[in-house]
Write an enzyme that holds these catalytic residues in place. Structure first.
Site, mmCIF file in Angstrom:
data_model
loop_
_atom_site.group_PDB
_atom_site.id
_atom_site.type_symbol
_atom_site.label_atom_id
_atom_site.label_comp_id
_atom_site.label_asym_id
_atom_site.label_seq_id
_atom_site.Cartn_x
_atom_site.Cartn_y
_atom_site.Cartn_z
ATOM 1 N N ASP A 252 -1.965 7.936 -9.808
ATOM 2 C CA ASP A 252 -0.869 8.135 -9.253
ATOM 3 C C ASP A 252 0.268 8.045 -10.123
ATOM 4 O O ASP A 252 0.275 7.521 -11.162
ATOM 5 C CB ASP A 252 -0.620 7.347 -7.958
ATOM 6 C CG ASP A 252 -1.511 7.659 -6.852
ATOM 7 O OD1 ASP A 252 -2.149 8.600 -6.819
ATOM 8 O OD2 ASP A 252 -1.406 7.013 -5.674
ATOM 9 N N LYS A 274 1.615 12.475 -6.208
ATOM 10 C CA LYS A 274 2.051 13.254 -5.162
ATOM 11 C C LYS A 274 3.742 13.550 -5.121
ATOM 12 O O LYS A 274 4.249 12.539 -5.363
ATOM 13 C CB LYS A 274 1.629 12.555 -3.796
ATOM 14 C CG LYS A 274 -0.067 12.420 -3.745
ATOM 15 C CD LYS A 274 -0.153 11.812 -2.539
ATOM 16 C CE LYS A 274 -1.587 11.186 -2.857
ATOM 17 N NZ LYS A 274 -1.911 10.060 -1.822
ATOM 18 N N MET A 387 8.645 3.323 0.884
ATOM 19 C CA MET A 387 8.993 4.777 0.549
ATOM 20 C C MET A 387 10.331 4.826 1.657
ATOM 21 O O MET A 387 10.494 5.958 2.145
ATOM 22 C CB MET A 387 8.136 5.749 1.342
ATOM 23 C CG MET A 387 6.723 5.619 0.259
ATOM 24 S SD MET A 387 5.500 6.791 0.759
ATOM 25 C CE MET A 387 4.516 5.985 1.866
HETATM 26 N N1 SAH Z 1 -0.437 1.710 -1.837
HETATM 27 C C1 SAH Z 1 0.897 1.416 -2.407
HETATM 28 C C2 SAH Z 1 2.051 1.904 -1.604
HETATM 29 C C3 SAH Z 1 2.071 3.359 -1.847
HETATM 30 S S1 SAH Z 1 3.403 4.171 -0.891
HETATM 31 C C4 SAH Z 1 0.838 -0.169 -2.175
HETATM 32 O O1 SAH Z 1 0.151 -0.744 -1.756
HETATM 33 O O2 SAH Z 1 2.105 -0.891 -2.773
HETATM 34 C C5 SAH Z 1 4.602 4.032 -2.259
HETATM 35 C C6 SAH Z 1 5.813 3.136 -2.004
HETATM 36 O O3 SAH Z 1 5.356 1.877 -2.507
HETATM 37 C C7 SAH Z 1 7.062 3.362 -2.748
HETATM 38 O O4 SAH Z 1 7.892 4.243 -2.243
HETATM 39 C C8 SAH Z 1 7.609 1.952 -2.780
HETATM 40 O O5 SAH Z 1 8.657 1.631 -1.355
HETATM 41 C C9 SAH Z 1 6.698 1.028 -2.832
HETATM 42 N N2 SAH Z 1 6.379 0.441 -4.125
HETATM 43 C C10 SAH Z 1 5.160 0.664 -4.647
HETATM 44 N N3 SAH Z 1 5.401 0.151 -6.077
HETATM 45 C C11 SAH Z 1 6.636 -0.464 -5.924
HETATM 46 C C12 SAH Z 1 7.104 -1.427 -7.014
HETATM 47 N N4 SAH Z 1 6.876 -1.630 -8.201
HETATM 48 N N5 SAH Z 1 8.334 -1.836 -6.618
HETATM 49 C C13 SAH Z 1 9.181 -1.616 -5.230
HETATM 50 N N6 SAH Z 1 8.291 -0.637 -4.591
HETATM 51 C C14 SAH Z 1 7.068 -0.232 -4.763
#
Ligand code: SAH
Length: 493
Positions: A252, A274, A387
């Site tokens: 991703d 995506k 998100m």
């Molecule tokens: N599978 C991922 C989430 C995917 S959805 C997980 O478990 O973390 C993507 C969302 O995750 C982003 O829009 C944000 O809200 C959050 N996110 C992922 N990495 C992040 C980071 N380093 N800092 C802050 N938010 C993060």
């Protein structure tokens, strides 16, 4: 940055190497050259006792006197090891003119090749260079590596060298051979060697493993791997192993460059990021890629930010794999809520403030409308909203309607765990305005609940939380918000 040095290991067996200088430093260089099977020619007015002995036993030749260009005649390499800068300089420039690589001891500038610090175990050598700029650091690392590598590594290298042709004959295909080595090295062999298996026993062991190994084209497989939030230190050992065995990595956009750097160098990396809109088409592309590469027998790592099963569509991918009878594994990762909370100093649960935690996504209007806002509005719980950057207005509106106090603290963690992390904190009443004021960008995670206020005192990583701006007199909030907002804004300031 200047271009890095090109690393190489030279075969100097029976090749003439000129060493200018006859003192202790020259002696050490000559010893190393003799060890490598080279034919040292030492040029200097006089010799140390050891050099003298080597000369008498015919191991080196001696050119007596002051340096002159003629000495460079048959040399493949030159080492200038005198304590006279002018002589060293003359050697370097004469070598340069003849395109012979020269090393001037302790002078990176004058040298056209450097001699690295090395750790040696049998035929195995690890060479370290700082490019000449920080030799002490290279030496320090060398000492650390010395303690990491035990002697059995040398035995292992010898064993593999001895059996090289045999292994090649059994696995003419490079891909299969690589897999064989990975299995072999991950297996009990290194441990057996540490426990002093002798070389005959080791050969026998290898022979047995070789005979038992399958030599047919392996079937492809997929490992669904959680890469964590960005800090490469948060990648699990299992994730690291999968990334090091991968032929293809479908990752991703959210996966950080630092994490990708940990993967096997010659793995094919394909970004399958995506976008918020039209991502279903993208999802089909991802499925098609997994199918294509596993059919070709590849080991595919599907690398996702955070954890693959938390808002990562990992479930759909596994359903697809199952439907196509493609073998898979799942490696969990540290999800954004857990990582962002830790790096912002926000305990997600706390005996005084929160007894439960909800992970919510707010990435589009539909998902916001289908959430059970009354349940989300309950007290003593923490909401971690993924998100959510685009839906903050809506989140505030719905929560206030469901009876949440406008003074409920929030923290938005942008780029959690990464060097550029920012935390923006305030209260629900001014959530979208505060985010807007600080221009919070994706990826950001919203933490709502009493615990969010703890970031103020417990933060430890990066800068302190950024607060809400003072409210302008002509606040644009709906009227029903204004009353509770003012005292709260004062509190946050
Ligand atoms: N599978 C991922 C989430 C995917 S959805 C997980 O478990 O973390 C993507 C969302 O995750 C982003 O829009 C944000 O809200 C959050 N996110 C992922 N990495 C992040 C980071 N380093 N800092 C802050 N938010 C993060």
């Amino acid at each position: 940055m200047t271009a890095p040095l090109f690393p190489l290991f030279a075969d100097l067996r029976d090749r003439s190497v000129l060493v200018v200088g006859g003192g202790a430093v020259a002696e050490r260089k000559v010893e190393a050259l003799l060890h490598a099977g080279a034919l040292p020619v030492v040029g200097s007015p006089d010799l140390t006792d050891a050099l003298q002995t080597w000369r008498e036993t015919g191991r080196i030749r001696w050119r007596a006197g002051e340096f002159h260009e003629g000495w460079l005649g048959e040399a493949w390499l030159v080492i200038a090891a005198t304590d006279n800068v002018a002589v060293n300089r003359a050697v370097a420039s004469a070598a340069n003119a003849r395109r012979i690589l020269a090393n001037v001891v302790d002078d990176a500038e004058l040298s056209s090749f450097h001699v690295p610090a090395i750790v040696q175990r049998g035929p195995l050598q690890v060479a370290i260079s700082s490019g000449g700029g920080a030799p002490m650091l290279a030496r320090h690392l060398r000492r650390q590596l010395e303690t990491l590598f035990d002697d059995s590594l040398g035995t292992l290298a010898e064993l593999l060298a001895r059996n090289r042709d045999r292994i090649r004959a059994r696995f003419p295909d490079l891909g299969l051979r690589r897999r064989f080595f990975e299995t072999l090295l991950a297996g009990p062999l290194p441990r057996l060697l540490r426990q002093r298996l002798d070389s005959e026993q080791a050969d026998e062991y290898l022979q047995t493993v070789l005979e038992a190994a399958t030599t047919t084209q392996a079937t492809g497989s997929v490992v669904l791997v959680g890469a964590g939030p960005g800090d490469p230190g948060l990648v699990t050992l299992n994730a690291l192993r999968a990334m090091n065995e991968a032929d293809v990595i479908l990752h991703d956009r959210l996966v950080s460059a630092e994490v990708l750097r940990l993967a096997r160098r010659d793995a094919t990396r394909i970004e399958v990021g995506k976008s918020a809109n039209g991502h279903s088409a993208r999802q089909e592309e991802i499925h098609a890629l997994m199918l294509e590469h596993t059919r070709a027998g590849k080991r595919v790592v599907r690398l996702k930010g955070g954890d693959p099963f938390v808002f990562g569509r990992g479930g759909e991918e596994l359903e697809f794999l199952r439907a196509h009878a493609i073998p898979y594994e799942v490696v969990p990762g540290i999800t954004a809520a857990v990582a962002c909370a830790a790096y912002a100093g926000i305990p997600l649960t706390h005996r005084d403030h929160a007894q439960s935690l909800r992970l919510v996504t707010a990435h589009c209007k539909d998902s916001l409308d289908t959430l059970d806002w009354n349940a989300l509005a309950q007290k003593k719980q923490t909401l971690a909203v993924y998100m959510g950057v685009a839906g903050l207005e809506k989140v505030r509106e719905r929560l206030l309607l469901a009876g949440v106090a406008p003074g409920l603290p929030f923290a938005l963690v942008e780029n959690g765990s990464r060097p550029q992390q920012r935390v923006v904190a305030g209260t629900l009443a001014t959530l979208p305005e505060t985010a807007h004021h600080h221009q919070v960008q994706s990826p950001a995670l919203l933490i709502l609940g009493e615990v969010a206020a703890l970031a103020d005192t417990l933060h430890w990583f990066g800068a302190a939380p950024l607060a809400a701006p003072p409210l302008p007199a002509s606040s644009q909030h709906p009227d029903h918000l204004r009353t509770p907002t003012l005292p709260l804004a004062a509190q946050a300031a």
